[in-house]
Design a protein around this motif. Structure first.
Motif, mmCIF file in Angstrom:
data_model
loop_
_atom_site.group_PDB
_atom_site.id
_atom_site.type_symbol
_atom_site.label_atom_id
_atom_site.label_comp_id
_atom_site.label_asym_id
_atom_site.label_seq_id
_atom_site.Cartn_x
_atom_site.Cartn_y
_atom_site.Cartn_z
ATOM 1 N N ALA A 41 -8.534 -6.560 5.762
ATOM 2 C CA ALA A 41 -7.069 -6.723 5.406
ATOM 3 C C ALA A 41 -6.522 -5.421 6.097
ATOM 4 O O ALA A 41 -6.985 -4.273 5.777
ATOM 5 N N ASN A 42 -5.420 -5.478 6.485
ATOM 6 C CA ASN A 42 -4.544 -4.426 6.945
ATOM 7 C C ASN A 42 -3.121 -4.403 6.846
ATOM 8 O O ASN A 42 -2.624 -5.642 6.412
ATOM 9 N N SER A 43 -2.447 -3.228 6.442
ATOM 10 C CA SER A 43 -1.175 -3.476 6.210
ATOM 11 C C SER A 43 -0.533 -1.940 6.577
ATOM 12 O O SER A 43 -1.233 -0.933 6.756
ATOM 13 N N LEU A 44 0.738 -1.947 6.286
ATOM 14 C CA LEU A 44 1.448 -0.322 6.228
ATOM 15 C C LEU A 44 1.107 0.302 5.074
ATOM 16 O O LEU A 44 1.225 -0.303 3.969
ATOM 17 N N ASN A 62 -15.921 -6.163 -7.962
ATOM 18 C CA ASN A 62 -16.432 -4.490 -8.175
ATOM 19 C C ASN A 62 -17.424 -3.861 -7.117
ATOM 20 O O ASN A 62 -18.286 -4.723 -6.588
ATOM 21 N N GLY A 63 -17.178 -2.743 -6.901
ATOM 22 C CA GLY A 63 -18.010 -2.287 -6.023
ATOM 23 C C GLY A 63 -17.343 -1.046 -5.152
ATOM 24 O O GLY A 63 -16.104 -0.726 -5.538
ATOM 25 N N LEU A 64 -17.986 -0.447 -3.925
ATOM 26 C CA LEU A 64 -17.252 0.378 -3.238
ATOM 27 C C LEU A 64 -16.688 -0.247 -1.797
ATOM 28 O O LEU A 64 -17.424 -1.088 -1.350
ATOM 29 N N TYR A 65 -15.323 0.005 -1.729
ATOM 30 C CA TYR A 65 -14.915 -0.455 -0.290
ATOM 31 C C TYR A 65 -14.478 0.649 0.493
ATOM 32 O O TYR A 65 -13.726 1.665 -0.053
ATOM 33 N N GLN A 66 -14.652 0.766 1.873
ATOM 34 C CA GLN A 66 -14.259 1.657 2.603
ATOM 35 C C GLN A 66 -13.140 1.303 3.367
ATOM 36 O O GLN A 66 -13.149 0.071 3.925
ATOM 37 N N GLY A 67 -12.001 2.311 3.392
ATOM 38 C CA GLY A 67 -11.103 2.041 4.069
ATOM 39 C C GLY A 67 -10.566 3.155 5.153
ATOM 40 O O GLY A 67 -11.152 4.217 5.346
ATOM 41 N N VAL A 68 -9.785 2.528 6.274
ATOM 42 C CA VAL A 68 -9.645 3.472 7.258
ATOM 43 C C VAL A 68 -8.142 3.513 7.318
ATOM 44 O O VAL A 68 -7.454 2.499 7.446
ATOM 45 N N ILE A 69 -7.557 4.908 7.418
ATOM 46 C CA ILE A 69 -5.798 5.186 7.370
ATOM 47 C C ILE A 69 -5.670 5.767 8.604
ATOM 48 O O ILE A 69 -6.446 6.762 8.951
ATOM 49 N N ASN A 91 6.009 9.120 7.387
ATOM 50 C CA ASN A 91 6.560 7.995 6.666
ATOM 51 C C ASN A 91 5.824 6.787 6.205
ATOM 52 O O ASN A 91 5.834 6.214 5.250
ATOM 53 N N THR A 92 4.905 6.212 7.311
ATOM 54 C CA THR A 92 4.241 5.303 7.144
ATOM 55 C C THR A 92 2.979 5.577 8.057
ATOM 56 O O THR A 92 2.862 6.528 9.010
ATOM 57 N N TYR A 93 1.719 4.744 7.550
ATOM 58 C CA TYR A 93 0.586 4.745 8.376
ATOM 59 C C TYR A 93 0.070 3.215 8.269
ATOM 60 O O TYR A 93 0.783 2.506 7.993
ATOM 61 N N ASN A 94 -1.121 3.169 9.009
ATOM 62 C CA ASN A 94 -1.720 1.743 8.976
ATOM 63 C C ASN A 94 -3.056 2.078 8.224
ATOM 64 O O ASN A 94 -3.414 2.915 8.212
ATOM 65 N N ILE A 95 -3.176 0.870 7.352
ATOM 66 C CA ILE A 95 -4.521 1.119 6.369
ATOM 67 C C ILE A 95 -5.284 -0.348 6.720
ATOM 68 O O ILE A 95 -4.703 -1.411 6.864
ATOM 69 N N GLU A 96 -6.615 -0.328 7.032
ATOM 70 C CA GLU A 96 -7.693 -1.370 6.960
ATOM 71 C C GLU A 96 -8.796 -1.019 5.908
ATOM 72 O O GLU A 96 -9.352 -0.114 5.831
ATOM 73 N N ALA A 150 0.719 -1.191 -0.151
ATOM 74 C CA ALA A 150 0.076 -0.142 0.099
ATOM 75 C C ALA A 150 0.840 1.097 -0.167
ATOM 76 O O ALA A 150 1.902 1.500 0.845
ATOM 77 N N LEU A 151 0.681 1.963 -0.920
ATOM 78 C CA LEU A 151 1.567 3.346 -1.116
ATOM 79 C C LEU A 151 0.733 4.620 -1.081
ATOM 80 O O LEU A 151 -0.451 4.572 -1.895
ATOM 81 N N LEU A 152 0.983 5.611 -0.584
ATOM 82 C CA LEU A 152 0.663 6.937 -0.668
ATOM 83 C C LEU A 152 1.382 7.822 -1.322
ATOM 84 O O LEU A 152 2.448 8.114 -0.866
#
Length: 755
Positions: free
Chosen positions: A564-567, A510-517, A546-551, A493-495
């Motif tokens: 699913a979660n990742s840096l 396909n569809g809408l996915y909601q994420g939390v950073i 530099n980094t965050y967490n995303i779910e 995962a990159l920003l």
């Protein structure tokens, strides 16, 4: 009006009938002045009278129809004789029909029987048959036979033991009867009523006369038990049975025994009508069932004992993708090892039997309609042109369609609809779905990877890999062998500025996915138009760390769901010498390749996608995909990374294969540019930079001494130490002399003595 038949003839005929015990008989000359008793005629009784011993229509002066019927079971080896007078010239609006045999009292609703029609447009006397309400002309009498101002005619119809029918007629004044024709027909064998029927206009509503009716012959004797016409399963615990004749429904409910699957007896037996019963059970029907029936009676007491095999057809309407289009053969030529005809394979995606009766298959121009076809759960049905049916039967259950929507080689839109018009499956394929230039020329089928997949369209299709060219009637060669029960995970995962990009282990629907950073906390939405393993979305007013967490809550094509979660790594825009050229090899050993090593001199992450190496005349893009360079990390780039691993023991994690600009052996220049074309670092090199005591510099790299000193400085480059095999691609340089922070040195203990 014409005279009645001679009374002597009428009485003599009755005596003959009475004396012949082989026949039943009845007659009515209406001399008693009463048609409601001895014989009883029923129907439109208000529209008929008896006048001078003749039955006469006496309806109101308006267009209409009227009829009378009397009980009559005579149907076999029989004759029907009557006198008819029409005091007008018949037409298509004014004619008479005499029902010789009818199954119901109301002649407007006869389902089975025979009648004679006198008049109509051809002015003829004709015999008709009625079967299930449909009329069929059997004997087409002489045209114009009754085209007279007044018709006085005696008619005799006979049916012998061989079921040969003949119609004869004699007009008033004719000495002999004339045959209107004959025919053999045995379809209707029983009768319940005889009747007369008048169709008239207002001026003819009193001008029909009937007299001297004589009927003799044998009734149909039913010695056969009832036959089952069909069954259905209205619910999961009920069976409907329809029989060929009227049942003794009271006896059915009291005495008949039913046994389902050798164990279950009914909880209720209900007569829906005289020939149809509904049986209910406590337990649900299985897919395939046995039903034993003992002593089901018709009204004559004939008993049926039988064993039925009942297939439970769930009446619940089918939904989208219950039946799926699973394989296509749009282009059979050149032929591989399949029949040279188009076909479509259907697959039952449910756990129940589905009947395709009334379903349609179309390409938008032609529509094929299915008759009753049972498709069992997890099973296949091959559909094809009817001429190809015999060729595909060896591959599995096959139905040939009289109307075939041809499959266009380059692509087509196909739709399957249920009997209620609901779309069950649809797809718009193209030859690009093959993803194989050789196979899309013909002879190979298009297969669906997974009929249960939630990801549709081209993603779920490909060219068959079966050696025959396809897999009609069997599991597709592309079907995944190992079931997937795991939800998708994030691989990276990159920003980049405000754009968040997420790569997954597998495609999601396909569809809408909601994420939390986090953290800080941001909400982000990923809108996916088609299945993909790549998501992207934007966030505003981001604080760059530099980094965050995303779910993200995800669903893959097999329906597996999970968080699913990742840096989430923040990709920086590099400044000059954030990334430095740290080592170069421009004169490799024979069989080797040049390499350039870069070093992330910062504490930030960089994406090397679309970065370039340049020399004086050309550019080479490092990669057109994501390539992450972590803080304080080395990366060696070369056309031959195997050479680097074997010769210099470089670690895989620090190597990347790419094309480099030409690097002359004596001197040259190498420049590193960002994706935006900004120069990040550059080196002008010369073979004279090497340590003077090295006799042969082939295979010896130049190392940067310090990342803090300009790469342009000749003094910042030295030959790699011999102890390091003359190169260190992908790890710390042998000649590295990075500056250290100055500080105060203290010694403890302060007094130091020998030993």
């Amino acid at each position: 009006m014409g005279a009645k038949l001679a009374k002597g003839f009428f009485i003599t005929t009755i005596l003959v009938l009475v004396c012949n015990s082989l026949f039943a008989q009845w007659a009515d000359n209406f001399d008693d002045g009463d048609f409601t008793n001895n014989l009883e005629w029923v129907g439109d009784t208000n529209n008929f009278i008896i006048e001078s011993g003749v039955l006469r229509l006496n309806a109101p002066a308006q267009t209409g129809i009227a009829h009378l019927a009397t009980s009559s079971d005579i149907s076999l080896n029989a004759s029907w004789r009557f006198l008819l007078t029409l005091d007008f010239n018949p037409s298509s609006s004014n004619y008479a029909m005499v029902y010789l045999m009818a199954d119901v009292q109301d002649l407007n609703f006869v389902q089975n029987g025979y009648f004679v029609k006198v008049g109509g447009a051809p002015d003829e006397i004709s015999l008709y048959k009625v079967v299930e309400g449909n009329e069929t002309l059997l004997i087409d009498g002489v045209d114009g036979r009754v085209g007279l101002p007044t018709v006085e005619i005696e008619i005799i119809i006979t049916r012998n033991s061989a079921n040969k029918w003949e119609v004869k007629s004699k007009l008033a004044g004719e000495p002999d009867f004339t045959s209107e024709g004959n025919i053999v027909d045995s379809e209707v064998v029983s009768s319940a009523y005889f009747g007369v029927f008048c169709k008239y206009t207002s001026t003819r509503s009193t001008l029909f006369y009937f007299d001297d009716i004589i009927v003799l012959g044998s009734p149909f004797v039913d010695n056969e038990p009832p036959e089952l016409l069909y069954y259905s399963t209205p619910t999961s615990s009920q069976i409907l049975l329809a029989f060929s004749e009227t049942l003794d429904t009271t006896s059915v409910i009291i005495n008949t025994q039913f046994l389902l699957n050798n164990t279950e007896t009914p909880t209720n037996i209900f007569a829906l009508n005289s020939d149809t019963i509904l049986i209910s059970f406590n337990t649900k029907l299985e897919m395939d069932n046995s039903l034993e029936i003992l002593a089901i009676p018709d009204v004559e007491g004939n008993l049926l004992d039988t064993m039925l095999q009942i297939v439970f057809i769930d009446p619940t309407p089918s939904n989208y993708r219950d039946i799926v289009i699973n394989e296509l053969f749009p282009d059979p030529n050149p032929q591989e090892d399949l029949p040279p005809f188009e076909f479509v394979e259907l697959f039952n995606n449910t756990n129940r039997i589905i009947d395709l009766k009334g379903w349609e298959f179309t390409d938008g121009s032609k529509v094929a309609t299915f008759s009753s076809v049972l498709v069992y759960p997890d099973s296949f049905l091959i559909i094809c042109p009817v001429a190809a049916e015999v060729d595909f039967i060896p591959f599995g259950k096959t139905v040939g369609l009289d109307i075939w929507p041809a499959l266009n080689n380059g692509g087509d839109a196909l739709v399957i609809t249920g009997n209620n018009g609901t779309i069950i499956d649809s797809l718009t394929y193209s030859s690009s779905w093959y993803n194989n230039a050789e196979k899309d020329n013909g002879g190979w089928t298009l297969e669906q990877l997974n009929p249960a997949s939630k990801c549709l369209g081209s993603f779920n299709w490909g060219a068959s890999i079966n050696e025959k060219g396809g897999t009609p009637g069997m599991v597709n060669s592309l079907y995944p062998i190992n079931a997937d029960f795991s939800p998708p995970q994030i691989t990276q995962a990159l920003l980049t500025e405000t754009l968040a990009e997420v790569w997954l282990t597998e495609p999601v629907t396909n569809g809408l996915y909601q994420g939390v950073i986090s953290s800080p906390l941001y909400n982000i939405t990923f809108d996916l138009a088609e299945p993909s393993a790549y998501l992207k979305g934007t966030i505003e007013d981001v604080i760059h760390l530099n980094t965050y967490n995303i779910e993200i809550y995800l669903q893959d094509c097999n329906g597996n769901t999970g968080i699913a979660n990742s840096l989430l790594i923040n990709i920086a825009n590099p400044a000059t010498e954030d990334i430095v050229i740290n080592e170069i090899l421009f004169d490799p050993y024979y069989g080797g390749s040049d390499f350039v090593e870069i070093y992330n001199n910062s504490d930030r992450y960089f994406n090397l996608k679309d970065y370039k190496f340049s020399n004086e005349t050309s550019n080479s893009v490092i990669t057109d995909t994501t390539l992450l360079l972590e803080p304080k990390h080395y990366l060696a780039l070369s056309e031959n990374i195997v050479f680097l691993k074997n010769e210099y023991l470089s670690p895989d994690s620090s190597l990347f294969k790419t094309e480099l600009p030409t690097m002359p052996n004596n001197e040259g220049m190498i420049v590193l540019k960002s994706a935006k074309g900004i120069i990040i670092d550059s080196v002008v090199y010369n073979e004279d930079y090497h340590f003077s005591l090295i006799d042969d510099v082939e295979g010896v790299s130049l190392e940067r001494i310090s990342s803090a000193v300009s790469s342009i400085s000749k003094d910042n480059w030295r030959s790699t130490a011999e102890s390091f095999r003359y190169a260190t691609p992908g790890y710390k340089n042998s000649q590295s002399r990075e500056p250290v922070n100055k500080g105060v040195i203290t010694v403890s203990p302060e007094i130091i003595t020998p030993n």
